[in-house]
Design a protein around this motif. Structure first.
Motif, short mmCIF file in Angstrom:
data_model
loop_
_atom_site.label_atom_id
_atom_site.label_comp_id
_atom_site.label_asym_id
_atom_site.label_seq_id
_atom_site.Cartn_x
_atom_site.Cartn_y
_atom_site.Cartn_z
N LYS A 11 0.88 -1.27 0.04
CA LYS A 11 0.23 -0.14 -0.12
C LYS A 11 0.84 1.35 -0.04
N ILE A 12 0.48 2.06 -0.80
CA ILE A 12 1.12 3.44 -0.74
C ILE A 12 0.02 4.66 -0.53
N GLN A 13 0.44 5.48 0.00
CA GLN A 13 -0.52 6.81 0.18
C GLN A 13 0.41 7.88 -0.34
N LEU A 14 -0.39 8.54 -1.13
CA LEU A 14 0.34 10.09 -1.70
C LEU A 14 -0.60 11.29 -1.25
N PHE A 15 0.30 12.20 -0.94
CA PHE A 15 -0.13 13.56 -0.18
C PHE A 15 -0.06 14.55 -1.01
N SER A 16 -0.94 15.46 -1.45
CA SER A 16 -0.79 16.58 -2.22
C SER A 16 0.20 17.76 -1.72
N GLY A 17 0.52 17.85 -0.27
CA GLY A 17 1.34 18.68 0.18
C GLY A 17 2.53 18.02 0.71
N PRO A 18 3.70 18.71 0.99
CA PRO A 18 4.57 17.96 1.65
C PRO A 18 4.39 17.64 3.14
N ASN A 19 5.18 16.94 3.82
CA ASN A 19 5.39 16.61 5.22
C ASN A 19 3.95 15.78 5.39
N PHE A 20 2.97 15.36 4.44
CA PHE A 20 1.99 14.36 4.72
C PHE A 20 0.79 15.16 4.71
N LEU A 21 0.63 16.51 4.14
CA LEU A 21 -0.43 17.20 4.53
C LEU A 21 -1.31 17.25 3.21
N GLY A 22 -2.43 17.96 3.27
CA GLY A 22 -3.26 18.24 2.12
C GLY A 22 -4.03 16.75 1.85
N ASP A 23 -4.71 16.82 0.69
CA ASP A 23 -5.37 15.71 0.17
C ASP A 23 -4.47 14.55 -0.02
N HIS A 46 3.23 1.95 3.15
CA HIS A 46 2.89 0.79 4.11
C HIS A 46 3.22 -0.60 3.92
N GLY A 47 3.63 -0.75 2.86
CA GLY A 47 4.14 -2.18 2.32
C GLY A 47 4.48 -2.42 1.12
N GLY A 48 5.76 -3.18 0.94
CA GLY A 48 6.38 -3.26 -0.35
C GLY A 48 6.96 -2.28 -0.86
N SER A 49 7.57 -2.45 -2.12
CA SER A 49 8.17 -1.23 -2.81
C SER A 49 7.46 -0.75 -3.93
N TRP A 50 7.54 0.43 -4.53
CA TRP A 50 6.83 1.02 -5.32
C TRP A 50 7.99 1.60 -6.36
N VAL A 51 7.62 1.63 -7.66
CA VAL A 51 8.26 2.42 -8.71
C VAL A 51 7.29 3.63 -9.18
N LEU A 52 7.74 4.64 -8.98
CA LEU A 52 7.03 5.88 -9.21
C LEU A 52 7.68 6.45 -10.73
N PHE A 53 6.64 6.68 -11.53
CA PHE A 53 7.03 7.11 -13.09
C PHE A 53 6.62 8.51 -13.22
N GLU A 54 7.39 9.24 -14.20
CA GLU A 54 7.04 10.66 -14.16
C GLU A 54 5.95 11.06 -15.56
#
Length: 139
Positions: A11-23, A46-54
């Motif tokens: 599981k991965i959580q993405l935040f719209s702001g730095p420091n885990f703030l925002g949506d 929260h689990g595993g590894s993820w590849v982030l693509f641009e």
């Protein structure tokens, strides 16, 4: 010993702001396209590894994040101006470990193959300058 898949929650959580703030939005599976209006600035894995693509569809520059907290884009290995377009979880397979280290870029130069723990590359006759790596198996 053969290769087998290990199934567990990734599981991965993405935040719209730095420091885990925002949506924020969470994913447990690959996403070929992130919402166009959502530009992640921090994440928690929260689990595993993820590849982030641009880019969408798993294209362009890639950045790998493993379990942990990444309060900024630069903490994720990205430039501060990076806009992420897609993400893919890294499948976890258990197999016999095998790794080749090369003294030069592009898998050239002196090579050493490792199939287990090595505490000193110098003791194995290799210097500490590794410029490319090929993972043949294992985690």
């Amino acid at each position: 010993m053969g290769e087998s898949d290990l199934h567990f929650v990734t599981k991965i959580q993405l935040f719209s702001g730095p420091n885990f703030l925002g949506d924020h939005i969470s994913f447990e599976d690959d996403q070929a396209s992130l919402p166009a209006s959502f530009h992640p600035q921090s994440c928690r894995v929260h689990g595993g590894s993820w590849v982030l693509f641009e880019d969408k569809n798993f294209e362009a520059d890639q950045h790998i994040v493993s379990e942990g907290e990444f309060p900024t884009l630069t903490a994720m290995g990205c430039l501060a101006s990076t806009v992420l377009g897609s993400l893919r979880k890294v499948p976890l397979h258990f197999s016999e470990p095998s790794l080749s280290l090369f003294g030069l870029e592009c898998f050239e130069g002196k090579e050493i193959e490792l199939t287990g723990e090595v505490r000193s590359l110098q003791a194995e006759g290799f210097n500490n300058h590794v410029l490319s790596v090929r993972v043949k198996g294992g985690v």
